[in-house]
Design a protein around this motif. Structure first.
Motif, PDB file in Angstrom:
ATOM      1  N   LYS A 256       0.829  -1.205   0.000  1.00 38.86           N
ATOM      2  CA  LYS A 256       0.000   0.000   0.000  1.00 38.86           C
ATOM      3  C   LYS A 256       0.866   1.259   0.000  1.00 38.86           C
ATOM      4  CE  LYS A 256      -3.755   2.277   2.535  1.00 38.86           C
ATOM      5  NZ  LYS A 256      -4.650   2.204   3.718  1.00 38.86           N
ATOM      6  N   LEU A 257       1.961   1.218   0.756  1.00 36.38           N
ATOM      7  CA  LEU A 257       2.869   2.358   0.818  1.00 36.38           C
ATOM      8  C   LEU A 257       3.470   2.676  -0.540  1.00 36.38           C
ATOM      9  CD1 LEU A 257       4.414   4.460   2.518  1.00 36.38           C
ATOM     10  CD2 LEU A 257       6.159   2.693   2.932  1.00 36.38           C
ATOM     11  N   GLY A 258       3.682   1.636  -1.367  1.00 38.12           N
ATOM     12  CA  GLY A 258       4.350   1.844  -2.651  1.00 38.12           C
ATOM     13  C   GLY A 258       3.441   2.232  -3.798  1.00 38.12           C
ATOM     14  N   ILE A 259       2.133   2.171  -3.615  1.00 37.51           N
ATOM     15  CA  ILE A 259       1.197   2.434  -4.713  1.00 37.51           C
ATOM     16  C   ILE A 259       1.333   3.867  -5.229  1.00 37.51           C
ATOM     17  CG2 ILE A 259      -1.234   2.644  -5.345  1.00 37.51           C
ATOM     18  CD1 ILE A 259      -1.821   0.333  -3.442  1.00 37.51           C
ATOM     19  N   GLY A 260       1.543   3.999  -6.522  1.00 39.52           N
ATOM     20  CA  GLY A 260       1.581   5.306  -7.170  1.00 39.52           C
ATOM     21  C   GLY A 260       2.858   6.096  -6.968  1.00 39.52           C
ATOM     22  N   ARG A 261       3.827   5.535  -6.262  1.00 35.72           N
ATOM     23  CA  ARG A 261       5.018   6.306  -5.914  1.00 35.72           C
ATOM     24  C   ARG A 261       5.964   6.527  -7.098  1.00 35.72           C
ATOM     25  NH1 ARG A 261       4.599   8.520  -0.653  1.00 35.72           N
ATOM     26  NH2 ARG A 261       3.352   7.068   0.591  1.00 35.72           N
ATOM     27  N   LEU A 262       5.996   5.579  -8.037  1.00 39.60           N
ATOM     28  CA  LEU A 262       6.862   5.754  -9.204  1.00 39.60           C
ATOM     29  C   LEU A 262       6.362   6.913 -10.055  1.00 39.60           C
ATOM     30  CD1 LEU A 262       9.292   4.730 -10.805  1.00 39.60           C
ATOM     31  CD2 LEU A 262       7.768   3.151 -11.994  1.00 39.60           C
ATOM     32  N   ARG A 263       5.067   6.970 -10.270  1.00 41.95           N
ATOM     33  CA  ARG A 263       4.490   8.094 -11.025  1.00 41.95           C
ATOM     34  C   ARG A 263       4.752   9.409 -10.310  1.00 41.95           C
ATOM     35  NH1 ARG A 263       0.672  11.722 -11.405  1.00 41.95           N
ATOM     36  NH2 ARG A 263      -0.254  12.184 -13.450  1.00 41.95           N
ATOM     37  N   ASN A 264       4.590   9.408  -8.988  1.00 41.16           N
ATOM     38  CA  ASN A 264       4.809  10.634  -8.223  1.00 41.16           C
ATOM     39  C   ASN A 264       6.209  11.196  -8.453  1.00 41.16           C
ATOM     40  OD1 ASN A 264       2.271  10.277  -7.184  1.00 41.16           O
ATOM     41  ND2 ASN A 264       2.921   9.771  -5.105  1.00 41.16           N
ATOM     42  N   ALA A 265       7.171  10.300  -8.571  1.00 40.26           N
ATOM     43  CA  ALA A 265       8.544  10.742  -8.815  1.00 40.26           C
ATOM     44  C   ALA A 265       8.727  11.200 -10.255  1.00 40.26           C
ATOM     45  CB  ALA A 265       9.518   9.624  -8.479  1.00 40.26           C
ATOM     46  N   MET A 266       8.483  10.291 -11.179  1.00 41.55           N
ATOM     47  CA  MET A 266       8.842  10.551 -12.573  1.00 41.55           C
ATOM     48  C   MET A 266       7.993  11.647 -13.236  1.00 41.55           C
ATOM     49  SD  MET A 266      11.371   8.638 -12.695  1.00 41.55           S
ATOM     50  CE  MET A 266      12.065   7.184 -11.917  1.00 41.55           C
ATOM     51  N   ILE A 267       6.740  11.738 -12.872  1.00 48.68           N
ATOM     52  CA  ILE A 267       5.850  12.722 -13.506  1.00 48.68           C
ATOM     53  C   ILE A 267       5.701  13.983 -12.664  1.00 48.68           C
ATOM     54  CG2 ILE A 267       3.550  13.110 -14.479  1.00 48.68           C
ATOM     55  CD1 ILE A 267       5.304  10.996 -15.929  1.00 48.68           C
ATOM     56  N   GLU A 268       5.498  13.821 -11.358  1.00 50.25           N
ATOM     57  CA  GLU A 268       5.272  14.973 -10.488  1.00 50.25           C
ATOM     58  C   GLU A 268       6.580  15.572  -9.960  1.00 50.25           C
ATOM     59  OE1 GLU A 268       2.337  16.187 -10.270  1.00 50.25           O
ATOM     60  OE2 GLU A 268       1.349  14.518 -11.315  1.00 50.25           O
ATOM     61  N   GLY A 269       7.669  14.813 -10.033  1.00 55.93           N
ATOM     62  CA  GLY A 269       8.950  15.334  -9.572  1.00 55.93           C
ATOM     63  C   GLY A 269       9.178  15.236  -8.086  1.00 55.93           C
ATOM     64  N   ASP A 270       8.465  14.325  -7.420  1.00 50.11           N
ATOM     65  CA  ASP A 270       8.583  14.156  -5.972  1.00 50.11           C
ATOM     66  C   ASP A 270       9.848  13.359  -5.642  1.00 50.11           C
ATOM     67  OD1 ASP A 270       8.363  13.596  -3.291  1.00 50.11           O
ATOM     68  OD2 ASP A 270       6.270  12.965  -3.371  1.00 50.11           O
ATOM     69  N   THR A 271      10.869  14.049  -5.199  1.00 48.47           N
ATOM     70  CA  THR A 271      12.145  13.394  -4.915  1.00 48.47           C
ATOM     71  C   THR A 271      12.229  12.811  -3.510  1.00 48.47           C
ATOM     72  OG1 THR A 271      13.118  15.494  -4.168  1.00 48.47           O
ATOM     73  CG2 THR A 271      13.390  14.905  -6.506  1.00 48.47           C
ATOM     74  N   GLU A 272      11.289  13.137  -2.655  1.00 52.34           N
ATOM     75  CA  GLU A 272      11.349  12.674  -1.266  1.00 52.34           C
ATOM     76  C   GLU A 272      10.417  11.503  -0.966  1.00 52.34           C
ATOM     77  OE1 GLU A 272      13.295  13.165   1.439  1.00 52.34           O
ATOM     78  OE2 GLU A 272      14.578  14.094  -0.067  1.00 52.34           O
ATOM     79  N   THR A 273       9.182  11.571  -1.460  1.00 58.67           N
ATOM     80  CA  THR A 273       8.239  10.484  -1.163  1.00 58.67           C
ATOM     81  C   THR A 273       7.799   9.746  -2.425  1.00 58.67           C
ATOM     82  OG1 THR A 273       6.328  11.980  -1.216  1.00 58.67           O
ATOM     83  CG2 THR A 273       7.409  11.669   0.907  1.00 58.67           C
ATOM     84  N   GLY A 274       8.555   9.925  -3.499  1.00 55.71           N
ATOM     85  CA  GLY A 274       8.315   9.156  -4.714  1.00 55.71           C
ATOM     86  C   GLY A 274       9.378   8.086  -4.862  1.00 55.71           C
ATOM     87  N   THR A 275       9.114   7.073  -5.680  1.00 61.06           N
ATOM     88  CA  THR A 275      10.094   6.018  -5.947  1.00 61.06           C
ATOM     89  C   THR A 275      10.941   6.415  -7.143  1.00 61.06           C
ATOM     90  OG1 THR A 275       8.636   4.282  -5.105  1.00 61.06           O
ATOM     91  CG2 THR A 275      10.407   3.594  -6.566  1.00 61.06           C
ATOM     92  N   VAL A 276      12.190   6.756  -6.892  1.00 59.74           N
ATOM     93  CA  VAL A 276      13.095   7.171  -7.964  1.00 59.74           C
ATOM     94  C   VAL A 276      13.907   5.954  -8.401  1.00 59.74           C
ATOM     95  CG1 VAL A 276      14.832   8.840  -8.697  1.00 59.74           C
ATOM     96  CG2 VAL A 276      13.204   9.451  -6.883  1.00 59.74           C
TER      97      VAL A 276
END
Length: 312
Positions: A256-276
């Motif tokens: 559940k913690l990992g859901i949507g985190r890759l998109r958050n990084a690559m598209i939204e630019g979230d470097t802290e709580t996204g999966t880079v």
């Protein structure tokens, strides 16, 4: 000029495949790589069939050269995505996270080259028996989902066990990596992390900057307890995830913690709580350059190694 049997198999100029990274490898990047003489791969990830069809059509508009689509066998849209690939007669398909056996006959009937990603000799052997055209042996140095063996250990063992071409992946970003892969018996390389900082790559600039600032020990592996380990750049999310793993949190909580985190990084630019998702070679990536220039640098670097070694 370094030319291998991979070039003949895929109809490309250089033995370089661009990794099909989810939320990263769009048609724009993939077409640019193909136009430059490599093989561009669209990363379908968990996208639906409509998105994949749109990307395939864009790629066809941008290049007349061969390109491919990477398909995750665990995608919830697998059946529909496969139908799109067959209908659109995509030249190459790379696959991961499962056995594509049931699709191989139909894919080969339309001339699609089938090249799965493998992380063990046993899996590579099963897929060779199933009729694939080649395999990509990917070591744990790579970004995203990883196996347990390093590239240096995995590639020669897969080469020795198979009679079909083997492409090396994981920890390869320049000409030195290409030459090393050829020395291990591979016929080419798959490069992922280096292309994250291609001009044509459409990920958020925050992520490109993060990759270029990364050093050799800035990636970490999370998710071993779930059976699906992932390599990414260290940040607040990886620390939180690993703390939960240490406390023996349920797999459901981790997922559940990992859901949507890759998109958050690559598209939204979230470097802290996204999966880079990023490989260990990030420390070699220092500049944003066009895909064509990246490919030419890899090839020129490889030729330079040959010259240093006195190889003609």
């Amino acid at each position: 000029m370094i030319r291998t049997s991979l070039c003949d198999l895929l109809g490309i100029e250089y033995p370089i495949i661009q990794g099909g990274m989810a939320w990263t490898s769009t048609a724009k990047l993939s077409a640019a790589v193909s136009e430059a003489g490599g093989l561009g791969i669209i990363g379908s990830g968990h996208h639906n069939a409509d998105w994949v069809r749109e990307q395939v059509k864009i790629a066809k508009e941008l290049t007349s050269k061969p390109f491919g689509v990477n398909v995750m066998m665990i995608s919830p849209h697998l059946e529909q995505v496969m139908e799109v690939i067959i209908e659109e007669k995509v030249p190459v398909i790379s696959l991961g996270a499962g056995n594509p056996g049931k699709y191989i006959t139909r894919l080969k009937e339309i001339g699609t080259k089938v090249i799965p990603v493998v992380s063990s000799v046993a899996l590579a052997q099963r897929l060779e028996k199933a009729g694939v055209d080649a395999v990509i042996a990917e070591g744990m140095e790579s970004g995203g989902h990883i196996g347990e063996l390093t590239t240096m250990a995995l590639v020669p063992q897969v080469v020795d066990a198979l009679n079909i071409p083997v492409v090396a992946a994981g920890g390869i970003a320049d000409g030195r990596g290409l030459i090393a892969a050829l020395a291990l018996g591979a016929v080419g390389v798959q490069v992922g992390t280096r292309f994250m900082c291609a001009e044509e790559c459409e990920i958020h600039d925050n992520i490109k900057q993060m990759v270029m600032k990364a050093k050799d020990r800035d990636t970490t592996v999370s998710g071993r307890s779930t059976g699906h380990p992932v390599r990414s750049l260290k940040n607040k999310l990886t620390r939180q995830y690993q703390e939960l793993e240490k406390s023996n949190a349920p797999v459901e909580e981790l997922e559940k913690l990992g859901i949507g985190r890759l998109r958050n990084a690559m598209i939204e630019g979230d470097t802290e709580t996204g999966t880079v998702a990023c490989g260990q070679v990030a420390g070699l990536v220092k500049k944003i350059k066009p895909a064509r220039e990246i490919i030419h640098e890899i090839m020129e670097g490889a030729e330079g190694v040959f010259q240093t070694l006195g190889v003609k």
